[in-house]
Design a protein around this motif. Structure first.
Motif, PDB file in Angstrom:
ATOM      1  N   VAL A   1       8.056  -5.881  -3.071  1.00 35.35           N
ATOM      2  CA  VAL A   1       7.148  -7.017  -2.960  1.00 35.35           C
ATOM      3  C   VAL A   1       7.953  -8.297  -3.149  1.00 35.35           C
ATOM      4  O   VAL A   1       8.667  -8.457  -4.146  1.00 35.35           O
ATOM      5  CB  VAL A   1       6.014  -6.935  -3.999  1.00 35.35           C
TER       6      VAL A   1
ATOM      7  N   ALA B   1       8.956 -11.833  -4.223  1.00 33.13           N
ATOM      8  CA  ALA B   1       8.582 -12.847  -5.209  1.00 33.13           C
ATOM      9  C   ALA B   1       9.121 -14.202  -4.780  1.00 33.13           C
ATOM     10  O   ALA B   1       8.395 -15.185  -4.717  1.00 33.13           O
ATOM     11  CB  ALA B   1       9.118 -12.476  -6.592  1.00 33.13           C
ATOM     12  N   GLN B   2      10.425 -14.254  -4.467  1.00 30.40           N
ATOM     13  CA  GLN B   2      11.047 -15.523  -4.096  1.00 30.40           C
ATOM     14  C   GLN B   2      12.368 -15.241  -3.390  1.00 30.40           C
ATOM     15  O   GLN B   2      13.078 -14.301  -3.737  1.00 30.40           O
ATOM     16  CB  GLN B   2      11.294 -16.374  -5.349  1.00 30.40           C
TER      17      GLN B   2
ATOM     18  N   GLU C   1       5.378 -15.215  -1.004  1.00 33.97           N
ATOM     19  CA  GLU C   1       5.195 -14.413  -2.217  1.00 33.97           C
ATOM     20  C   GLU C   1       4.060 -13.412  -2.001  1.00 33.97           C
ATOM     21  O   GLU C   1       2.974 -13.772  -1.546  1.00 33.97           O
ATOM     22  CB  GLU C   1       4.863 -15.317  -3.405  1.00 33.97           C
ATOM     23  N   GLY C   2       4.339 -12.160  -2.298  1.00 32.45           N
ATOM     24  CA  GLY C   2       3.336 -11.115  -2.120  1.00 32.45           C
ATOM     25  C   GLY C   2       3.533 -10.297  -0.860  1.00 32.45           C
ATOM     26  O   GLY C   2       2.874  -9.249  -0.696  1.00 32.45           O
TER      27      GLY C   2
ATOM     28  N   TYR D   1      14.269 -12.082  -4.531  1.00 27.85           N
ATOM     29  CA  TYR D   1      13.806 -11.582  -5.829  1.00 27.85           C
ATOM     30  C   TYR D   1      12.565 -10.727  -5.608  1.00 27.85           C
ATOM     31  O   TYR D   1      11.597 -11.184  -4.996  1.00 27.85           O
ATOM     32  CB  TYR D   1      13.451 -12.737  -6.768  1.00 27.85           C
TER      33      TYR D   1
ATOM     34  N   PHE E   1       9.117  -8.671  -6.753  1.00 29.75           N
ATOM     35  CA  PHE E   1       8.036  -8.890  -7.711  1.00 29.75           C
ATOM     36  C   PHE E   1       8.259  -7.974  -8.897  1.00 29.75           C
ATOM     37  O   PHE E   1       8.412  -6.764  -8.729  1.00 29.75           O
ATOM     38  CB  PHE E   1       6.703  -8.554  -7.033  1.00 29.75           C
ATOM     39  N   SER E   2       8.322  -8.511 -10.118  1.00 26.57           N
ATOM     40  CA  SER E   2       8.563  -7.681 -11.296  1.00 26.57           C
ATOM     41  C   SER E   2       7.266  -7.146 -11.890  1.00 26.57           C
ATOM     42  O   SER E   2       7.234  -6.092 -12.505  1.00 26.57           O
ATOM     43  CB  SER E   2       9.327  -8.474 -12.360  1.00 26.57           C
TER      44      SER E   2
ATOM     45  N   ASN F   1       1.029  -5.188  -9.558  1.00 21.85           N
ATOM     46  CA  ASN F   1      -0.371  -5.467  -9.260  1.00 21.85           C
ATOM     47  C   ASN F   1      -1.056  -4.123  -9.016  1.00 21.85           C
ATOM     48  O   ASN F   1      -1.047  -3.608  -7.899  1.00 21.85           O
ATOM     49  CB  ASN F   1      -0.468  -6.375  -8.035  1.00 21.85           C
TER      50      ASN F   1
END
Length: 448
Positions: free
Chosen positions: A221, A223-224, A238-239, A294, A296-297, A300
């Motif tokens: 996923v 993030a950045q 993002e996402g 980066y 997603f840490s 969800n």
């Protein structure tokens, strides 16, 4: 801003626990007509930030946030008020009260700590319910992140079936049990194995660079995008979820590293899910075999459930049910903490290496404000405070209780001189423990 949020939660939680603990001593002291000379949040070494005398008691806030205290007349405590103790006992003094009253006064603080923790867990069960991930719905096992588990024989893709012979059904509920794990039963492609943890398992975990053992396997996923990445100008949000590279499906983030090794310096086509709609983008793979993105840490859980990665268990409780659920959680936490404390005092486990001070407590709080996290952490810290204060060390509540029980059983009260020396020994033990715990924090900050 993150620091402000963390320090605010830390100080609010600490202040709440200190004030309520000391109220646990203050209220029974007042009920038994025992004079309380001081009631302080934090320590007032040399000076106070605030103080006001009401009746016989000075209420104040000290400048050193290492705890708090109530000074009870006629009691040998950290104030070491020898002049008062040299005078004849007065009716309003602690030493003049029956042993059973003194015992209640001394047990008041830890009683409040335990009651507070239980109440928080009950209210949390009612307000938030429980959310967990069903372990039997995790199809492709976990991503092993720690070499300790690898050395034990674990591999990415293994599923955990049981810990110490007890079946696990929820991912979040399972993780605290790993601290006390001696045997971990895993499933690998339909075959069961038992992994035996080393005796110093907790010590190795405490001193390692990665203190997690494994993670849920999740998709890649976005993030950045890293500022220096060649993909900085690509339309990525993002996402976004990267699902395939050059038409090869990659379900989990941990699969990307090995796969991209053969595409270093090349441009590849990637399939992406954006708001559950498929799109395609061209991305460059750098010389390290990475996209420069980066991931997603944070997981969800609901999104991953919708994508079919696992099933989320959500439970809500009524008022009556919440009492029972909160009581069970309180029992589990206090039993677990006692077990951890036992491991800390066993040098063979190496658990003492993980002991931390105020920095370790500060780090537990999240960098974003969450009342659910705040109350959960506060409840556990309240249990810690209660258990630690029950240790039979002079200068702690448990030390006073130990001498009071001796007096009640034997009918002989220890002399004031003996209690004075015991208080001094206990004080030096406490200082040593505080220095060790906070020294561990400093060592980890400098060398880890």
């Amino acid at each position: 801003m993150e620091f402000i949020i963390k320090i605010s939660q830390f100080l609010l939680s600490l202040s709440l626990l200190i004030v309520l603990h000391e109220l646990g001593h203050f209220i029974p002291a007042k009920l038994f007509k025992t004079r309380v000379e001081k009631f302080y949040l934090f320590f007032d070494v040399k000076f106070s930030l605030f103080k006001k005398k009401i009746g016989d008691t000075v209420y104040g806030i000290g400048w050193l946030p290492l705890g708090g205290y109530v000074k009870i007349s006629g009691m040998i405590d950290e104030s070491m008020d020898k002049e008062q103790m040299a005078l004849p006992p007065q009716p309003w003094e602690f030493r003049s009260k029956p042993a059973w009253q003194r015992l209640i006064i001394m047990l008041g603080g830890v009683t409040v700590n335990f009651v507070l923790a239980a109440l928080i867990y009950m209210v949390m069960a009612f307000a938030y319910g429980e959310t967990d991930i069903a372990t039997d719905s995790i199809k492709d096992g976990y991503f092993i992140t720690n070499p300790i588990l690898e050395n034990m024989g674990a591999k990415t893709g293994d599923n955990v079936l049981a810990i110490n012979g007890e079946a696990v059904t929820g991912y979040n509920a399972m993780r605290p049990k790993l601290i006390e794990a001696k045997e971990i039963t895993i499933d690998r492609n339909g075959e069961e194995f038992i992994l035996t943890t080393p005796e110093d398992f907790l010590g190795q975990l405490s001193t390692g660079e990665d203190r997690t053992l494994f993670q849920l396997r999740t998709p890649f996923v976005v993030a950045q995008v890293v500022d220096s990445s060649a993909n900085k100008s690509v339309d990525l949000k993002e996402g976004d979820i990267i699902t395939a590279v050059n038409n090869t499906k990659l379900k989990y983030f941990d699969e990307f590293g090995p796969f991209l090794e053969s595409f270093k310096g090349q441009t590849v086509s990637v399939d992406i899910l954006r708001d559950f709609e498929p799109i395609t983008r061209e991305l460059k793979v750098d010389e390290d075999g990475k996209f420069g993105i980066y991931p997603f840490s944070g997981a969800n859980a609901k999104t991953y459930e919708k994508l079919g990665y696992y099933n989320v268990i959500t439970k809500t409780y009524g008022l009556g049910e919440s009492i029972g659920v909160g009581a069970i959680r309180f029992k589990e936490q206090i039993v677990g903490y006692w077990a951890q404390l036992g491991m800390i005092f066993n040098p063979n486990t190496g658990a003492y290496k993980g002991v931390g001070g105020f920095k370790a407590i500060f780090d537990v709080f999240p960098s974003t404000w969450s009342w659910e996290a705040f109350w959960s952490i506060t409840a556990f810290l309240s249990i810690m405070l209660g258990v630690l204060n029950l240790l039979p060390i002079p200068a702690l509540d448990g030390g006073h209780v130990m001498f009071l029980l001796y007096e009640m059983i034997s009918g002989r009260k220890p002399s004031d001189k003996f209690l004075e020396y015991a208080q001094m020994v206990g004080f030096f033990i406490l200082i040593a423990l505080v220095l060790f715990a906070n020294g561990n924090d400093v060592f980890k900050a400098l060398f880890k």
